[in-house]
Design a protein around this motif. Sequence first.
Motif, short mmCIF file in Angstrom:
data_model
loop_
_atom_site.label_atom_id
_atom_site.label_comp_id
_atom_site.label_asym_id
_atom_site.label_seq_id
_atom_site.Cartn_x
_atom_site.Cartn_y
_atom_site.Cartn_z
N PRO A 43 11.70 -3.88 -0.85
CA PRO A 43 10.75 -2.76 -0.91
C PRO A 43 9.58 -3.00 -1.85
CG PRO A 43 13.00 -1.95 -0.90
CD PRO A 43 13.09 -3.44 -1.03
N ALA A 44 9.85 -3.62 -3.00
CA ALA A 44 8.76 -3.91 -3.94
C ALA A 44 7.77 -4.90 -3.34
CB ALA A 44 9.33 -4.45 -5.25
N SER A 46 7.16 -5.32 -0.11
CA SER A 46 6.42 -4.61 0.92
C SER A 46 5.30 -3.76 0.33
CB SER A 46 7.37 -3.72 1.73
OG SER A 46 8.34 -4.49 2.40
N GLU A 47 5.60 -3.08 -0.76
CA GLU A 47 4.59 -2.25 -1.42
C GLU A 47 3.46 -3.10 -1.99
OE1 GLU A 47 4.28 0.92 -5.17
OE2 GLU A 47 6.20 -0.04 -4.65
N ARG A 48 3.83 -4.23 -2.60
CA ARG A 48 2.82 -5.09 -3.23
C ARG A 48 1.89 -5.70 -2.18
NH1 ARG A 48 6.18 -7.93 -5.65
NH2 ARG A 48 6.30 -9.64 -4.14
N GLY A 50 1.38 -4.48 0.93
CA GLY A 50 0.67 -3.43 1.63
C GLY A 50 1.26 -3.01 2.95
N SER A 52 3.34 -0.65 5.39
CA SER A 52 3.62 0.78 5.35
C SER A 52 5.12 1.07 5.29
CB SER A 52 3.02 1.47 6.59
OG SER A 52 3.53 0.88 7.79
N ASP A 53 5.91 0.19 5.89
CA ASP A 53 7.36 0.35 5.89
C ASP A 53 7.94 -0.35 4.66
OD1 ASP A 53 10.06 0.55 6.32
OD2 ASP A 53 10.04 -0.34 8.33
N PRO A 54 8.54 0.38 3.74
CA PRO A 54 9.07 -0.26 2.53
C PRO A 54 10.22 -1.23 2.82
CG PRO A 54 9.77 2.02 2.64
CD PRO A 54 8.75 1.83 3.72
N TYR A 55 10.84 -1.09 4.00
CA TYR A 55 11.97 -1.96 4.33
C TYR A 55 11.58 -3.07 5.30
CZ TYR A 55 14.77 1.57 2.02
OH TYR A 55 15.29 2.41 1.09
N HIS A 259 8.11 -6.32 -9.29
CA HIS A 259 6.81 -5.65 -9.24
C HIS A 259 5.71 -6.51 -9.86
CE1 HIS A 259 8.73 -1.91 -7.98
NE2 HIS A 259 9.60 -2.05 -8.98
#
Length: 378
Positions: A43-44, A46-48, A50, A52-55, A259
């Motif tokens: 998830p981290a 994916s967020e970093r 960009g 949209s789906d954290p998984y 992160h």
Amino acid sequence: MTSFARSDRSLLAEWWRTVDKLMLASLFLLMGVGLLVSLAAGPAASERIGFSDPYHFVYRQAFFMACAAILLVGTSILTPPWARRVAGIVFFLGFLLMAYILLFGHEAKGAQRWIRIAGTTFQPSEIVKPALVLIIGWLLAQREHFPNAPWTLVAFILYAATMGLLLLQPDVGQSALLTAGFLAAFFVSGISLSWVFGLGAGFVALGGSLFTFFPHVRHRVNSFINPSEYDTYQIDTAREAIERGGLMGAGMGEGQIKHDLPDAHTDFIYSVIGEEFGLFVCVALIILFAVITVRGVLTASRHPDPYPRAAAVGLFTLFGIQAAINISVNIALIPNKGMTLPFISSGGSSLLGSALTLGFALALTRRRPEISMRRFIP
């Protein structure tokens, strides 16, 4: 699967009776750990990046892990002659793809190692390494049957050609891994002193050339020797994350390194494990890798046939050295190599390459290699 009758002579029954079940269980345990860790680091990432789906990376890892499990079992069913044939096809196609990507491949971080396929990338060198090591093991074994043919020279030419493509990408880490597997197969098959001195001189010259002509190699070596004079943020952060984890870890999902580092879900996944799960899990993981590697090498080295003996030792060496390099980088024992942790790091090419490596190795070390695939082909 465990209730096959003794009279059952099917391919699956023969495989189950002859495969190393402890090794197989250990590998599936590694895969389970890889899926668990992807839940912590995915998830981290994916967020970093960009997504949209954290998984995104969790689903991707699960898909490729399933493919790797099928590939591992599928290749382990092969007999040594069929493993050689499959490895020959894989090497030929992979070698062509490695040549292709030098002209049309996907470039990232200053290297051109990947092919874009259906929205993802594939690294051909991951499957070329195990295929070539198996072929080299077979070639070297032919010296006992046909001593007058230039088997050693042919093996070295194939190795040198593949090394050339790897260094043109450039990919020094994969080159080092291939060299480790190549030397292990050579050592087990029996190598003359002339080849020992020749290869030794060649590798010293190659190391000097890499340091001289590849700026990123020179930077990594110099930053490792004199860390105060260079930016060592990645290594320092990875080491500090393991230190923060202590004995029991901060808890799943509570780590910070994922992160802070862009490669935390791949090259620095061991630091994520250290920070979130603690020293006990880190040591247990090292023991698991060591058990698989040492058990595999010992089993292979006792094989009466020189081909499975040399090839399987080389394959288990590939697996063990890759794990050792990744872990050593994470705890700042060696310069950063950009190497994934087998079956743990995120990455489809790495998972498939590891599965092919261990699948071939299991096929070569089964207790009854004389079973012929011809019985099962119409």
